[in-house]
Write an enzyme that holds these catalytic residues in place. Structure first.
Site, PDB file in Angstrom:
ATOM      1  N   SER A   1       1.821  -0.048  -0.893  1.00  0.00           N
ATOM      2  CA  SER A   1       1.620   0.050   0.555  1.00  0.00           C
ATOM      3  C   SER A   1       2.225   1.333   1.092  1.00  0.00           C
ATOM      4  CB  SER A   1       2.275  -1.136   1.287  1.00  0.00           C
ATOM      5  OG  SER A   1       1.720  -2.360   0.889  1.00  0.00           O
ATOM      6  N   CYS A   2       1.614   1.848   2.121  1.00  0.00           N
ATOM      7  CA  CYS A   2       2.238   2.839   2.986  1.00  0.00           C
ATOM      8  C   CYS A   2       1.853   2.439   4.409  1.00  0.00           C
ATOM      9  CB  CYS A   2       1.822   4.262   2.637  1.00  0.00           C
ATOM     10  SG  CYS A   2       0.064   4.600   2.812  1.00  0.00           S
ATOM     11  N   LYS A   3       1.883   3.342   5.329  1.00  0.00           N
ATOM     12  CA  LYS A   3       1.616   2.979   6.713  1.00  0.00           C
ATOM     13  C   LYS A   3       0.221   2.381   6.880  1.00  0.00           C
ATOM     14  CE  LYS A   3       1.590   4.969  11.374  1.00  0.00           C
ATOM     15  NZ  LYS A   3       1.863   6.190  12.179  1.00  0.00           N
TER      16      LYS A   3
END
Length: 754
Positions: free
Chosen positions: A657-659
């Site tokens: 995950s990232c933003k």
């Protein structure tokens, strides 16, 4: 505030989807493969059937690209049709160190659970809050002070119910979309939906080796993007809220979070055990009616176990104390000390409500509650004694008797006598259980009333934020669980691990510890922590009714019968979520140089301990590659990179995950895939960078160049709905290299304009 989410599970009924394609052996019907792009550069030995091209040679060793479901590994799998859709495929050939060729296929799909899980969860939230309102009404007549608090709490619940119903209605209007693009992350009607939830599979085919599969789930960080991060995320907000609540809870009795959780647990246990006891009583009477000693013994054993569990749950000081507090809060209550003084005014808070501990009201008969649950145990003992007596009489009648007494025995033997003798006793048992349930339910509801009253209004807002984050995390976990279950259906060791220990779900976060991403990480930490209360249950499908979610995973009969007995019997399957964060962007560089990365360090240390505990439990019950995994765990104490290998060695579920699950996520996934090809399949070092460049390249030629934005979510004319192959600097993989890149860029710009 915190919802009682113990043993939350998913039930989804999957259709028997049979495609019209034909398998490689020619047995099954197959259809056509739509090849949307082909590049042959440096592939003199390419042997892909029925593919020709006039395109010039390319440096990227890409064999073919396709956006059609006939390209997928799951094309003929009857389980996956309703869950995964809109695949995007790439196929490559890379050279190994021994000059052989491996075939690598990337396949990314959307997951229909992105919307269906949050919609089902919203419905459950609405039902749960409606039940709470109903329970509050059933508290009976309260004094003016407590009644005003009750009305205010009920108004807050009504507001949440209305808001959730409106959100659910808006979600029901959405048709065709199976994921939420990042451009909608701040849209209120979609705040419960995870961002860019996709599955990514890499299939590797090597000479003289079995095909290998590597799965990963990519999703935007579970966080309340619509509500924003001006004041931080859940971890910080909840900590601050608990401190403030205790110091300002002057209008109500303060119960600690542990007491509130206990009250929710008691209510949940009673709601399960009370109908179960009633059902077992009916079974006991049926066995008595049929004059069946074995049936009588079995029913009595189960009834005894559940009744003892019921009594044990209620033998808690919190239940007694809350019952006494409720008695004191009822209208017209006057203690012995108040009999000679005027009754308190309507707005005067009782003296006991100023305490920071659970109140004890000596004026009320504290022995009454003990007598109530003790009566349940006494009634059970009477039932047991009667069953023993009936069985003893039955054994006596079966002994040989003189012929002149045989007629009397036959005459006196009446199968209906057993039921008639047991009926009054079990009826009394049911009545006692019901009486205890009613009182305990009202007492625990009163505890939750205090917690809700102290929560106005901040606690309700935090609960809504927590619901949003949990919904996103839950949808991602369900997607990963289903994907991993499908991949391991034929692996006996995996299935044994599944029911003996459970699965580790390893979330990799690339969020920075700077600015608003700190709040996202704090939200994500709490949301993933709440997943510890989630279990899955696998059942055999009883109907062809599709897309019905009931917190179970029904499988077709033929598939279900291959599972271990423990899983077929419905044993709850545990999932152990762990989160590791390594910030990757220019903001993380600033945080590392000038800011604070203690949040990242605390999260990583805490989750390392969780992962280590899981490994110890697993190694005790299921044989694993102990030496390799132990070594990787040792490395993990000083470096975060081994987590990728540890998770796969432990048959776990991988999430990145990232933003928004776009640039940083795609860079991480492609780097991980190339590292796997190098470490597990001997990818030639000369091909590593070229393979990385190829996987990260964006389609720019021909019709593919006309595709819509990868996140548009609209699939028309065989266009894929989404990709993770985004153009971004390779330097983003390392914050240190990023600093060098920024300096060089600045020097270049200065030189240019001078």
């Amino acid at each position: 505030m915190k919802r009682p989410m113990v043993n939350v599970s998913f039930f989804f009924f999957l259709s028997l989807f049979m495609s019209s394609f034909r398998s490689s052996d020619g047995v099954c019907s197959a259809g056509t493969v739509v090849v949307s792009r082909l590049k042959m550069g440096e592939m003199e030995e390419v042997d892909v059937d029925h593919i020709t091209t006039d395109m010039p040679s390319q440096k990227c060793p890409l064999v073919c690209e396709s956006a059609h479901h006939s390209c997928t590994d799951r094309e003929n799998n009857p389980l996956t049709g309703p869950v995964f859709k809109n695949p995007v495929c790439k196929v490559y050939r890379f050279q190994t160190v021994d000059s052989r060729w491996m075939l690598v296929r990337e396949q990314m799909e959307e997951c229909t659970l992105s919307f269906s899980i949050p919609k089902q969860l919203l419905s459950l939230y609405i039902q749960e809050d409606m039940i709470r309102v109903k329970d509050l009404k059933e508290l009976g007549e309260l004094s003016p002070h407590w009644d005003n608090l009750r009305k205010e709490v009920m108004t807050r619940y009504a507001g949440i119910i209305s808001s959730y119903q409106e959100t659910l209605a808006e979600m029901d209007k959405i048709n065709g979309r199976s994921f939420k693009p990042s451009c909608c992350k701040a849209q209120k009607s979609l705040e419960f939906i995870p961002i860019n939830l996709h599955t990514q599979r890499m299939r590797v085919t090597c000479p003289k080796k079995t095909d290998a599969f590597y799965d990963i789930v990519t999703v935007g960080a579970p966080a309340a993007h619509f509500q924003g991060f001006k004041c931080g995320g859940l971890q910080r907000l909840l900590s601050r809220y608990e401190t403030e609540k205790k110091s300002t809870a002057y209008q109500c009795i303060y119960y600690s979070p542990e007491h509130t959780a206990k009250a929710q647990e008691v209510l949940s246990t009673m709601s399960l055990l009370q109908p179960l006891i009633t059902s077992l009583v009916d079974q006991l009477l049926q066995a008595a009616h049929e004059h069946s000693p074995p049936g009588l013994r079995d029913a009595l054993k189960h009834l005894s176990d559940k009744t003892e569990q019921f009594v044990h749950t209620l033998k808690d000081e919190l239940v007694k104390s809350a019952l006494l507090a409720l008695h004191a809060a009822q209208s017209g209550y006057i203690s012995k000390n108040q009999k000679s003084t005027p009754v308190q005014s309507q707005h005067q808070v009782p003296e006991s409500t100023h305490q920071d501990t659970i109140p004890h009201h000596k004026e009320y008969d504290e022995e009454e509650w003990d007598r109530l649950w003790a009566n349940v145990a006494k009634c059970l003992n009477c039932v047991i004694a009667m069953v023993d007596k009936l069985q003893e009489e039955d054994n006596t009648k079966q002994d040989p008797v003189p012929e002149h007494q045989l007629a009397d025995v036959i005459t006196s033997h009446n199968p209906g006598d057993w039921r008639e003798q047991l009926s009054p006793l079990v009826t009394r048992l049911k009545d006692c259980v019901m009486e205890v349930v009613e009182k305990a339910k009202r007492a625990m509801t009163f505890v939750l009333l205090q917690e809700a009253a102290c929560s106005i209004p901040q606690g309700f807002l935090l609960q809504q934020r927590r619901d949003v984050v949990f919904s996103q995390a839950l949808a991602a976990l369900a997607c990963g669980f289903v994907m991993r279950l499908y991949a391991g259906m034929q692996d006996k060791g995996f299935l044994r691990q599944l029911h003996l220990v459970g699965l580790v779900a390893q979330f990799e976060s690339l969020l920075s510890t700077y600015s608003e991403e700190i709040g996202m990480l704090e939200d994500m930490e709490v949301g993933l922590s709440d997943l510890q209360r989630v279990t899955f249950k696998i059942t055999e499908a009883k109907t062809d009714d599709l897309n019905h979610f009931t917190v179970e995973v029904p499988l077709p009969q033929m598939v279900f019968q291959t599972l271990p007995e423990e899983i077929k019997e419905g044993k709850p399957l545990q999932v152990f979520p762990v989160l590791f964060n390594v910030g990757i962007n220019e903001q993380q560089t600033i945080a590392e140089r000038f800011g604070d990365i203690s949040l990242q360090e605390r999260i990583n240390q805490k989750n390392f301990e969780t992962l280590e505990a899981y490994y110890k439990s697993l190694s005790e019950k299921v044989p694993v590659e102990c030496k390799c995994t132990t070594f990787n765990l040792f490395l993990l104490k000083t470096s975060l990179h081994p987590w990728l290998y540890i998770c796969r060695r432990l048959n776990g579920i991988r999430f990145t995950s990232c933003k928004s699950a776009k640039d940083r996520t795609s860079m991480s996934v492609t780097l991980e895939q190339c590292a796997l090809l190098r470490d597990e399949h001997q990818l030639s070092k000369d091909f590593f960078v070229r393979a990385l460049d190829c996987m990260r390249s964006r389609l720019t030629q021909g019709d593919i160049g006309q595709w819509e934005d990868p996140e548009a979510g609209t699939v028309t004319e065989n266009k894929p709905a989404s990709r993770h192959f985004y153009p971004i600097a390779l330097l983003l993989v390392s914050s240190h290299l990023l600093v060098v890149w920024l300096i060089l860029s600045l020097v270049f710009l200065l030189a240019k304009y001078q």
